[in-house]
Design a protein around this motif. Structure first.
Motif, PDB file in Angstrom:
ATOM      1  N   LYS A  57      -6.561  -4.012   3.235  1.00 48.72           N
ATOM      2  CA  LYS A  57      -7.747  -4.814   2.869  1.00 48.72           C
ATOM      3  C   LYS A  57      -7.590  -6.253   3.351  1.00 48.72           C
ATOM      4  O   LYS A  57      -6.582  -6.910   3.048  1.00 48.72           O
ATOM      5  CB  LYS A  57      -7.913  -4.815   1.349  1.00 48.72           C
ATOM      6  CG  LYS A  57      -8.163  -3.431   0.792  1.00 48.72           C
ATOM      7  CD  LYS A  57      -8.671  -3.503  -0.638  1.00 48.72           C
ATOM      8  CE  LYS A  57      -9.053  -2.128  -1.129  1.00 48.72           C
ATOM      9  NZ  LYS A  57      -7.917  -1.169  -1.066  1.00 48.72           N
TER      10      LYS A  57
ATOM     11  N   LYS B 221      -6.979  -0.732   9.309  1.00 51.77           N
ATOM     12  CA  LYS B 221      -8.142  -0.422   8.451  1.00 51.77           C
ATOM     13  C   LYS B 221      -8.096   1.060   8.045  1.00 51.77           C
ATOM     14  O   LYS B 221      -8.369   1.416   6.899  1.00 51.77           O
ATOM     15  CB  LYS B 221      -9.407  -0.714   9.255  1.00 51.77           C
ATOM     16  CG  LYS B 221     -10.684  -0.610   8.481  1.00 51.77           C
ATOM     17  CD  LYS B 221     -11.835  -0.960   9.423  1.00 51.77           C
ATOM     18  CE  LYS B 221     -13.153  -0.949   8.682  1.00 51.77           C
ATOM     19  NZ  LYS B 221     -14.255  -1.304   9.579  1.00 51.77           N
TER      20      LYS B 221
ATOM     21  N   TYR C  52      -6.438  -4.878  12.496  1.00 54.09           N
ATOM     22  CA  TYR C  52      -7.485  -4.316  11.630  1.00 54.09           C
ATOM     23  C   TYR C  52      -8.722  -3.958  12.449  1.00 54.09           C
ATOM     24  O   TYR C  52      -9.345  -2.909  12.255  1.00 54.09           O
ATOM     25  CB  TYR C  52      -7.846  -5.354  10.563  1.00 54.09           C
ATOM     26  CG  TYR C  52      -8.830  -4.891   9.519  1.00 54.09           C
ATOM     27  CD1 TYR C  52      -8.399  -4.227   8.373  1.00 54.09           C
ATOM     28  CD2 TYR C  52     -10.200  -5.142   9.665  1.00 54.09           C
ATOM     29  CE1 TYR C  52      -9.299  -3.814   7.400  1.00 54.09           C
ATOM     30  CE2 TYR C  52     -11.108  -4.741   8.699  1.00 54.09           C
ATOM     31  CZ  TYR C  52     -10.646  -4.081   7.570  1.00 54.09           C
ATOM     32  OH  TYR C  52     -11.544  -3.678   6.609  1.00 54.09           O
TER      33      TYR C  52
ATOM     34  N   TYR D  62       0.816  -1.238   0.000  1.00 56.46           N
ATOM     35  CA  TYR D  62       0.000   0.000   0.000  1.00 56.46           C
ATOM     36  C   TYR D  62       0.838   1.271   0.000  1.00 56.46           C
ATOM     37  O   TYR D  62       0.288   2.370   0.093  1.00 56.46           O
ATOM     38  CB  TYR D  62      -0.916   0.023   1.230  1.00 56.46           C
ATOM     39  CG  TYR D  62      -1.727  -1.242   1.404  1.00 56.46           C
ATOM     40  CD1 TYR D  62      -2.850  -1.491   0.616  1.00 56.46           C
ATOM     41  CD2 TYR D  62      -1.362  -2.197   2.351  1.00 56.46           C
ATOM     42  CE1 TYR D  62      -3.593  -2.657   0.765  1.00 56.46           C
ATOM     43  CE2 TYR D  62      -2.095  -3.363   2.509  1.00 56.46           C
ATOM     44  CZ  TYR D  62      -3.202  -3.590   1.717  1.00 56.46           C
ATOM     45  OH  TYR D  62      -3.921  -4.743   1.866  1.00 56.46           O
TER      46      TYR D  62
ATOM     47  N   GLY E  48      -6.144   1.964   4.995  1.00 55.21           N
ATOM     48  CA  GLY E  48      -6.560   1.393   3.702  1.00 55.21           C
ATOM     49  C   GLY E  48      -6.184  -0.054   3.468  1.00 55.21           C
ATOM     50  O   GLY E  48      -6.285  -0.553   2.344  1.00 55.21           O
TER      51      GLY E  48
ATOM     52  N   GLU F  72      -8.682  -8.960   2.305  1.00 55.35           N
ATOM     53  CA  GLU F  72      -8.436  -9.988   1.268  1.00 55.35           C
ATOM     54  C   GLU F  72      -6.944 -10.144   0.963  1.00 55.35           C
ATOM     55  O   GLU F  72      -6.531 -11.122   0.342  1.00 55.35           O
ATOM     56  CB  GLU F  72      -9.238  -9.726  -0.018  1.00 55.35           C
ATOM     57  CG  GLU F  72      -9.010  -8.391  -0.680  1.00 55.35           C
ATOM     58  CD  GLU F  72     -10.059  -7.352  -0.305  1.00 55.35           C
ATOM     59  OE1 GLU F  72     -10.524  -7.359   0.863  1.00 55.35           O
ATOM     60  OE2 GLU F  72     -10.387  -6.505  -1.156  1.00 55.35           O
ATOM     61  N   ASP F  73      -6.128  -9.187   1.380  1.00 59.27           N
ATOM     62  CA  ASP F  73      -4.675  -9.297   1.154  1.00 59.27           C
ATOM     63  C   ASP F  73      -3.944 -10.008   2.296  1.00 59.27           C
ATOM     64  O   ASP F  73      -2.744 -10.273   2.197  1.00 59.27           O
ATOM     65  CB  ASP F  73      -4.060  -7.894   0.986  1.00 59.27           C
ATOM     66  CG  ASP F  73      -4.577  -7.190  -0.263  1.00 59.27           C
ATOM     67  OD1 ASP F  73      -4.924  -7.896  -1.232  1.00 59.27           O
ATOM     68  OD2 ASP F  73      -4.633  -5.947  -0.269  1.00 59.27           O
TER      69      ASP F  73
END
Ligand SMILES: NC(=O)c1ccc[n+]([C@@H]2O[C@H](COP(=O)([O-])OP(=O)(O)OC[C@H]3O[C@@H](n4cnc5c(N)ncnc54)[C@H](O)[C@@H]3O)[C@@H](O)[C@H]2O)c1
Ligand SMILES: [Fe+2]
Length: 390
Positions: free
Chosen positions: A350, A345, A387, A277, A348, A352-353
């Motif tokens: 995610k 979170k 997260y 990121y 940014g 799913e990563d």
């Protein structure tokens, strides 16, 4: 503790204190530098009377020629080191001076590595993977900080795969480094907090690392004490030279500690967030710290209980385990006080990563010294906790 034979790496020379930067021209000349590439970014170059302008004035006064590379990016990329290499070769340069934070130093180290060891730096990820010395390198440090001005690490991001990797070699340690706290007086609050938290994490991870030894322990303990007494003040009142000076001393101690005792899962996981990121390194480290160390407590509860005391918690009458828990509380409090967000979170990340990042974190060179050995599922759970944090 591992066996008692170890190499101990120290910076060769670090010039420390208010105003030391004014002498850089003479020192560069003494080192035989005739035409260094200055590795920095446009913002630092434009700072009125900042590190770059002061260094250039001193080089000019000493009659040392130079060329400037001003495209350093945070989480430096392979393209950056290739650009520096090209400029070095095209301009007939003979040495490198990095001016900035960890990103500038790692760009200069990365360029130095490929100048003398072949173009493909991805093949050199790992420890002691190359033989040839880098060109002479001076590091002028402007953040407190990564410690990169005196460490053997070069942290580079592959912009194609989004993987951040580390090339570790004693040859990466700059010949000379500068830590002049007056160059840090105008570091903005957010950057002071992020870089200060990096130094904090870099004093905690080596303390609980499987590679720690009495020398690194003493460095970690003093670094943590200095950070406890000066980071909040440096954030609240950036022009306090005493607080800035103590933060520089802390980041140097932490840098020397992890140069020798290594780091752990916080850095192994933070590198995934930086690579994926492009998030600021210190913020990533701070966000992961309490959740990694909560996971680590059962591996060495007595070390965490000691940490709680060093961080100023009152552990009188507590069991080792309860005292250890207080160290996690103190870590969270420090982050909150200096204004770090609460969860990954918020920057940014995610979910799913998580799986891929967990797999890659376990392959990161920093993972091997973590005190507790984890599985991919463990690392995913730690990402999830960081997260969900509120
Ligand atoms: N090699 C190592 O030993 C090591 C250790 C830890 C982290 N790192 C790496 O270092 C990088 C992070 O470095 P960093 O945290 O020092 O930040 P940085 O070098 O990425 O700089 C961040 C920003 O701060 C600005 N800046 C720097 N100095 C300033 C000053 N004095 N005043 C105002 N602005 C200033 C820069 O222009 C830049 O935009 C990451 O890539 C991280 O992985 C390396
Ligand atoms: Fe770090």
């Amino acid at each position: 503790m591992a066996d008692r034979s170890y190499d101990f790496l120290m910076p060769s020379v670090n010039f420390f204190g208010p105003g030391v930067i004014s002498k850089i021209g003479d020192r560069a000349k003494m080192l035989g530098m005739k035409k260094p590439v200055i590795v920095t970014d446009k913002f630092l170059e434009s700072m009125e009377n900042g590190a770059v302008q002061q260094s250039l004035a001193s080089l000019k006064a000493a009659g040392v020629d130079y060329v400037i590379y001003n495209n350093v990016e945070p989480n430096p990329k392979i393209r950056n080191i290739k650009e520096v290499k090209k400029l070095y070769e095209d301009s007939g340069a003979d040495s490198i001076i990095t001016i900035g934070g960890g990103s500038a130093h790692d760009t200069g180290k990365g360029a130095g590595i490929i100048l003398t060891n072949g173009d493909d730096i991805t093949k050199l990820a790992g420890i002691e993977t190359f033989d040839n010395p880098l060109p002479p390198l001076i590091a002028v440090n402007t953040t407190a900080g990564t410690g990169s001005e005196l460490t053997r690490h070069a942290v580079i991001t592959n912009e194609e795969t989004h993987l951040k990797f580390v090339v570790v070699s004693w040859r990466n340690i700059p010949l000379v480094s500068y830590n002049d706290p007056t160059l840090m007086l105008d570091v903005p609050k957010g950057l002071t907090a992020a870089t200060g938290m990096d130094a904090f994490v870099q004093s905690i991870e080596p303390y609980v690392s499987v590679d720690h030894n009495p020398i690194t322990d003493s460095q970690c303990i003093e670094a943590i004490k200095l950070i406890e007494t000066s980071l909040r003040e440096a954030v609240a009142n950036g022009h306090n030279l005493d607080a800035r000076t103590k933060m520089v001393e802390a980041e140097m101690l932490a840098g020397m500690a992890f140069n020798n005792a290594n780091l752990g899962y916080v850095h192994a996981m933070a590198h995934q967030l930086g690579g994926q990121y492009d998030a600021p390194h210190g913020v990533c480290c701070a966000l992961l710290l309490p959740y990694v160390e909560q996971y680590n407590i059962i591996a060495c509860p007595e070390r965490f209980a000691e940490l709680a005391k060093i961080m100023g918690e009152n552990t009188d009458g507590l069991s080792t385990r309860d005292a250890a828990e207080l160290s996690i509380k103190a870590m969270k409090q420090m982050s909150e006080d200096v204004g770090i967000p609460k969860s990954i979170k918020e920057i940014g990340v995610k979910p799913e990563d998580f799986e891929l990042m967990a797999e890659n974190a376990l392959k990161d060179g920093n993972a091997f010294s973590n005190p507790r050995k984890g599985t991919k599922e463990d690392i995913i759970k730690i990402f999830q906790a960081a997260y969900d944090a509120k």
